[in-house]
Design a protein around this motif. Structure first.
Motif, PDB file in Angstrom:
ATOM      1  N   ILE A  32       1.028  -1.679   0.071  1.00 51.50           N
ATOM      2  CA  ILE A  32       0.099   0.095   0.101  1.00 51.50           C
ATOM      3  C   ILE A  32       0.822   1.399   0.028  1.00 51.50           C
ATOM      4  CG2 ILE A  32      -0.134   0.269   2.367  1.00 51.50           C
ATOM      5  CD1 ILE A  32      -3.056   1.089   2.146  1.00 51.50           C
ATOM      6  N   ASN A  33       2.039   0.608   0.272  1.00 48.54           N
ATOM      7  CA  ASN A  33       2.890   1.770   0.032  1.00 48.54           C
ATOM      8  C   ASN A  33       3.010   2.777  -1.336  1.00 48.54           C
ATOM      9  OD1 ASN A  33       3.019   2.123   3.436  1.00 48.54           O
ATOM     10  ND2 ASN A  33       4.942   1.127   2.933  1.00 48.54           N
ATOM     11  N   ILE A  34       3.343   1.774  -1.817  1.00 45.29           N
ATOM     12  CA  ILE A  34       4.001   1.838  -3.072  1.00 45.29           C
ATOM     13  C   ILE A  34       2.771   3.605  -4.303  1.00 45.29           C
ATOM     14  CG2 ILE A  34       4.246   1.374  -5.594  1.00 45.29           C
ATOM     15  CD1 ILE A  34       4.888  -1.655  -4.323  1.00 45.29           C
ATOM     16  N   PRO A  35       2.163   3.259  -3.906  1.00 46.29           N
ATOM     17  CA  PRO A  35       1.301   4.499  -4.691  1.00 46.29           C
ATOM     18  C   PRO A  35       1.515   5.619  -3.930  1.00 46.29           C
ATOM     19  CG  PRO A  35      -0.539   2.643  -4.295  1.00 46.29           C
ATOM     20  CD  PRO A  35       0.826   1.776  -3.121  1.00 46.29           C
ATOM     21  N   ILE A  36       1.159   5.715  -2.226  1.00 46.83           N
ATOM     22  CA  ILE A  36       1.330   6.111  -1.319  1.00 46.83           C
ATOM     23  C   ILE A  36       3.215   7.402  -2.106  1.00 46.83           C
ATOM     24  CG2 ILE A  36       1.512   7.362   1.093  1.00 46.83           C
ATOM     25  CD1 ILE A  36      -0.152   5.019   2.236  1.00 46.83           C
ATOM     26  N   CYS A  37       3.714   6.906  -2.066  1.00 44.87           N
ATOM     27  CA  CYS A  37       5.122   7.206  -2.491  1.00 44.87           C
ATOM     28  C   CYS A  37       4.898   7.523  -3.397  1.00 44.87           C
ATOM     29  CB  CYS A  37       6.183   6.377  -2.073  1.00 44.87           C
ATOM     30  SG  CYS A  37       6.180   5.040  -0.410  1.00 44.87           S
ATOM     31  N   LEU A  38       4.171   7.275  -4.646  1.00 38.16           N
ATOM     32  CA  LEU A  38       4.603   8.051  -6.488  1.00 38.16           C
ATOM     33  C   LEU A  38       3.942   8.937  -5.779  1.00 38.16           C
ATOM     34  CD1 LEU A  38       3.675   4.601  -7.936  1.00 38.16           C
ATOM     35  CD2 LEU A  38       6.063   6.151  -8.046  1.00 38.16           C
ATOM     36  N   VAL A  39       2.887   8.686  -5.052  1.00 36.63           N
ATOM     37  CA  VAL A  39       2.320  10.662  -4.942  1.00 36.63           C
ATOM     38  C   VAL A  39       3.044  11.509  -4.296  1.00 36.63           C
ATOM     39  CG1 VAL A  39       0.024  11.702  -3.746  1.00 36.63           C
ATOM     40  CG2 VAL A  39      -0.091   9.803  -5.187  1.00 36.63           C
ATOM     41  N   VAL A  40       3.093  10.785  -3.598  1.00 39.04           N
ATOM     42  CA  VAL A  40       4.436  12.152  -2.709  1.00 39.04           C
ATOM     43  C   VAL A  40       5.537  12.869  -3.541  1.00 39.04           C
ATOM     44  CG1 VAL A  40       5.814  12.041  -0.773  1.00 39.04           C
ATOM     45  CG2 VAL A  40       3.567  11.421   0.323  1.00 39.04           C
ATOM     46  N   VAL A  41       6.236  11.740  -4.385  1.00 31.22           N
ATOM     47  CA  VAL A  41       7.416  12.336  -4.489  1.00 31.22           C
ATOM     48  C   VAL A  41       6.862  13.572  -6.415  1.00 31.22           C
ATOM     49  CG1 VAL A  41       8.569  11.221  -6.781  1.00 31.22           C
ATOM     50  CG2 VAL A  41       8.067  10.031  -4.947  1.00 31.22           C
TER      51      VAL A  41
END
Length: 475
Positions: free
Chosen positions: A178-187
């Motif tokens: 679940i971290n993967i899409p969140i990290c993409l948005v944050v970047v």
């Protein structure tokens, strides 16, 4: 000294300012969440991967080891190389490591991926707070820091809830995936919104020796704390000898080199030193309370993983609603009162939860958790603001790194040492009678740590009022 002229500061009410605050708050929140979300999933991970108890302990310890060892170095790198750059590298690193965790096929693969994930967390955690300090005008920082601190506290508190929900409804692998899409948005959001900043006065060579000594010292001490029950006496003695020699070497290096990793003059500020001492005590108690309560509710009270995670919901609500207000209050009257009263209120809440045991229902948990949550909301954002206000702006990343290292070390020390201190062994985690006895003594110890934290604040933060910390730092 500021790193940019005042007219280049972002406005907290502008679209870009709001997006940047959301990006850094969400990113650091994900890293903090992963420090606690795994706890309630350990049994599921063990069953799926066929892991032993020591291997499961390293799933948690490996992450904390990398984070505690490198967060200080990462803060200094951000000041030197650019806070936005290091934050983005950390988020990308964390994204890749989360994917590796989700794809792990055996226990040691997962341990290795968690160590890599901890490195990413170390890179991004101090960078988030340093970006806030460097990007917003002084008059807007308190509320921004309050928002960041509130969400960060929520992330730590909501970890067991998120982990319990995932374990009860799907596979443990989604804890990491679940971290993967969140990290993409944050970047993406950080790349668009965050201005670059760095310490323009850092022109000398980077203190590589000091950085290595920090990693060696914190790594050895963290390893000793996390493996005390399994390691041989000789290995533990060696680890503590390395810790002592590394500490002495680091202090000597910091005094003699022209460009030290940690300028020791930062600790000449009474506010900075007292705030970090209070951080050690309070976060030791916080880490232990959130672990022991969740386990006690499952082992002795028979609650499900999801229900035990829900018990911490008052902490989430209080931090979300009250942290910005606590930051504003501290900005008006100074940090001494909220940083004294907050730990004392937390200690009262912990004392109210000592009686949790067999047959406990929600009404036996909720009052104490609400009191604990109110105290935590009162202290978290004033603590963060006090640490940053006590140093010049150009040291923002380093100050954040120091405070994060102290907080992680405090939590790690308590979680590693308290079970043995209160007479618990590995097998006692499945015995309701034995665990309840140890749990109650652990909660008493945590309450005393919190009272000690309040006393440190009262004695150490003697000068009150807006700007007191900054005046002292410039003296």
């Amino acid at each position: 000294m500021s790193t940019r002229p005042a007219q280049e500061y972002l406005s907290a009410t502008s679209t870009r300012g709001r997006v940047m605050l959301a990006a850094v708050t969400l990113g650091s929140g994900v890293a903090i969440l992963d420090g606690s979300v795994v706890n309630v999933a350990l049994r599921s991970i063990g069953d799926d991967l066929g892991a032993t108890l020591p291997q499961l302990q390293w799933v948690i310890g490996g992450y904390l080891l990398a984070l505690a060892s490198l967060v200080l170095v990462a803060g200094a790198l951000g000041d030197r190389l650019g806070r936005r750059r290091v934050y983005l590298v950390g988020m990308t690193w964390f994204l890749v490591a989360s994917a590796l965790c989700a794809l792990a096929q055996d226990p040691w693969q997962l341990v290795g991926a968690r160590v890599v994930q901890g490195v990413g967390a170390a890179l991004l955690t101090p960078g988030a707070l340093a970006l806030i300090q460097a990007s917003f005008a002084p008059g807007e920082r308190a509320r921004a820091i309050g928002t960041w601190a509130g969400v960060s506290g929520i992330a730590a508190a909501v970890g067991p809830l998120v982990g319990g929900a995932i374990v009860d409804t799907t596979t443990w692998r989604w804890i990491f995936a679940i971290n993967i899409p969140i990290c993409l948005v944050v970047v993406a959001l950080t790349w668009w919104s965050a201005p670059e900043s760095r310490d323009t006065e850092s022109t000398g060579a980077f203190d590589v020796v000091g950085a290595l000594l920090v990693v060696l010292t914190l790594g050895a001490s963290t390893w000793a704390l996390t493996t005390a029950a399994e390691a041989s006496t000789g290995a533990l003695v060696l680890a503590w000898v390395v810790t002592g020699l590394g500490t002495a070497g680091f202090l000597l290096r910091s005094r003699r080199t022209a460009y030290p990793l940690v300028p020791l003059h930062l600790f000449s500020s009474r506010v900075f030193s007292a705030a970090n001492a209070m951080t050690l005590l309070v976060y030791a108690a916080l880490g232990a309370v959130m672990l022991f309560v969740v386990v006690q509710l499952q082992v002795s009270s028979g609650w499900s993983a999801l229900d035990s995670g829900l018990a911490g919901l008052p902490v989430t609500v209080a931090l979300l609603l009250l942290s910005p207000r606590a930051a504003a209050l501290a900005d008006r009257i100074g940090p001494r009162v909220p940083m004294t009263v907050g730990p004392l209120v937390c200690g009262l809440g912990v004392a109210m939860m000592v009686g949790i045991g067999e047959g406990t229902r929600w009404w036996g948990v909720l009052p104490g958790m609400v009191v604990f949550a109110l105290g935590l909301a009162l202290l978290v954002s004033p603590l963060t603001a006090a640490v940053l206000a006590a140093v010049a702006d150009r040291f923002a990343g380093l100050a954040s790194g120091i405070n994060n290292a102290v907080a992680r070390t405090g939590s790690l020390l308590a979680v590693a040492a308290l079970p043995a201190l209160v007479g618990l062994s590995g097998d006692d985690y499945t015995d309701p009678v034995a665990f309840t006895a140890g749990y109650r003594w652990a909660m008493v110890v945590c309450a005393l740590l919190l009272v000690a934290g309040g006393l440190v604040s009262w004695l150490g933060l003697r000068e009150q009022g807006p700007g007191a910390e900054k005046r002292e730092a410039r003296a």
